[in-house]
Design an enzyme around this catalytic site. Structure first.
Site, mmCIF file in Angstrom:
data_model
loop_
_atom_site.group_PDB
_atom_site.id
_atom_site.type_symbol
_atom_site.label_atom_id
_atom_site.label_comp_id
_atom_site.label_asym_id
_atom_site.label_seq_id
_atom_site.Cartn_x
_atom_site.Cartn_y
_atom_site.Cartn_z
ATOM 1 N N HIS A 142 0.816 -1.222 0.000
ATOM 2 C CA HIS A 142 0.000 0.000 0.000
ATOM 3 C C HIS A 142 0.848 1.270 0.000
ATOM 4 O O HIS A 142 1.965 1.298 0.501
ATOM 5 C CB HIS A 142 -0.997 -0.011 1.155
ATOM 6 C CG HIS A 142 -0.397 0.117 2.527
ATOM 7 N ND1 HIS A 142 -0.131 1.331 3.123
ATOM 8 C CD2 HIS A 142 -0.053 -0.825 3.450
ATOM 9 C CE1 HIS A 142 0.349 1.136 4.330
ATOM 10 N NE2 HIS A 142 0.415 -0.155 4.566
ATOM 11 N N GLU B 85 -5.066 1.337 2.730
ATOM 12 C CA GLU B 85 -4.888 0.220 3.663
ATOM 13 C C GLU B 85 -5.005 0.683 5.102
ATOM 14 O O GLU B 85 -5.627 0.009 5.938
ATOM 15 C CB GLU B 85 -3.530 -0.449 3.439
ATOM 16 C CG GLU B 85 -3.319 -1.735 4.236
ATOM 17 C CD GLU B 85 -2.745 -1.511 5.633
ATOM 18 O OE1 GLU B 85 -2.726 -2.464 6.427
ATOM 19 O OE2 GLU B 85 -2.318 -0.367 5.930
#
Length: 365
Positions: free
Chosen positions: A66, A213
């Site tokens: 991420h 995330e």
């Protein structure tokens, strides 16, 4: 070819909390496009870089990390121009009093200092305690709410830790946003190397720099549904337990290689966690053994990653996580060993380039 540390230094200098990943999206798209064909960015910002085996009906492996970092958002500005904040992700609020933060205003970055009561006036009961988040305020050097707004700071403006990349002894690196720009740096390096061997691949490889995330864990899902991978390998950091306050919690430490996750889950319960595919984990361990790459075994209650949701896509996905041991997670002093980072890249490269058309993962018959 840049060293991974050079990419990491550039990436951690960018400010990109969840849903505001644009600077990192631009960075990843630019660097992926230098090595991969047909790089795409979806509506919410996931950057997908495919490498094709050129074989019909080839299996697909997705490797992702991420782009967003933990941070804060302005929830209230009082009449004197002090900013009150809410978290974006799991920022460690215990480190906030007295540190510098950057407000990402409409007119650019506005530096600020988190206020703290003068030591001289602390009451005995206040010494050694931390203020609650609702009482923490940010001083950006203005005298009124209107002056703050004139500087481009409004309710909803996002806030990050101050960027301060520090190269230390013995290959250690300290910075904000190591979580998870270290994985972004790995993905860029992997793209460089895969571009040189693409014609020899037997599986299609998809590198994905994903979003959100830290806020909701699920930002990668549109990319997953587009790719429909057979295998998903998640890259992220994990707490290193080699500092005094964590000794004995687990064996994960700096300089001992990447950590292969055998279990993780949200600290409030096991309803969102990862138990890796057995065959996939065996394959990663075999790669480490074959290439004499040291690795660690990770059990991490309190850590949650996207594979917790990817595994249950309608057709089922074989999943595994590889973690980079990191000290002082979710603070501006996150610390990794470049030795571990470089070893992680080797595991990934050797694993995907050794995949054969006959290999099967998961439990399907």
């Amino acid at each position: 070819m840049k060293a991974i540390i050079d990419y990491l230094k550039e990436l951690t200098a960018l400010h990109a909390v969840s849903s505001q990943e644009d600077p990192v999206i631009d960075y990843m798209e630019h660097h992926f496009s230098a090595h991969g064909k047909e790089v795409t960015v979806d509506t919410i910002g996931n950057v997908i870089c495919p490498f094709s085996s050129g074989k019909p009906h080839a299996k697909k492996v997705m490797i992702f990390g991420h782009m967003d970092e933990i941070g804060f958002i302005v929830r209230y500005i009082d009449e004197n121009g002090y900013l009150y904040i809410e978290r974006i992700g799991g920022a460690n609020v215990n480190v906030l009093p007295g540190i510098q933060l950057n407000v990402l205003g409409d007119k650019g970055v506005v530096p600020g200092v988190v206020g703290t009561k003068a030591y001289h006036f602390l009451k005995p009961a206040e010494k050694g305690s931390f203020p609650s988040l609702e009482n923490i305020y940010l001083d950006i050097g203005v005298f009124s709410r209107s002056e703050a707004e004139q500087k481009g700071v409004h309710i909803g403006s996002t806030i990050t830790f101050k960027a301060d990349f520090l190269e230390r002894e013995n290959g250690r690196v300290t910075s904000k946003a190591i979580d998870n720009r270290v994985s972004c740096a790995l993905l860029v390096t992997l793209a460089e190397k895969l571009a040189k061997v693409e014609s020899s691949l037997e599986w299609d490889v998809y590198l994905v720099a994903c979003v959100q995330e830290e806020f909701n864990i699920r930002g990668v899902m549109p990319a997953v549904r587009r790719i429909k991978p057979d295998v998903s390998i998640g890259l992220d950091v994990t707490p290193a337990c080699d500092t005094p306050e964590l000794l004995g919690y687990s064996d994960v430490a700096l300089d001992q290689g990447p950590a292969l996750t055998f279990l993780n889950y949200h600290g409030k319960g096991t309803l969102a966690g990862v138990l890796p595919d057995t065959k996939l984990m065996e394959g990663l361990i075999k790669t480490c053994d074959t290439h004499a790459i040291p690795y660690q075994r990770e059990i991490a209650a309190g850590v949650i990653t996207e594979n917790a949701f990817i595994v249950f896509e309608e057709y089922g996905v074989a999943t595994a996580n590889i973690s980079i041991p990191t000290r002082y997670t979710h603070t501006p002093a996150e610390t990794v060993s470049m030795h571990d980072v470089n070893l992680t890249e080797k595991v990934l490269f050797h694993f995907v380039t050794a995949l054969t058309a006959e290999q099967r993962f998961g439990k399907a018959r």
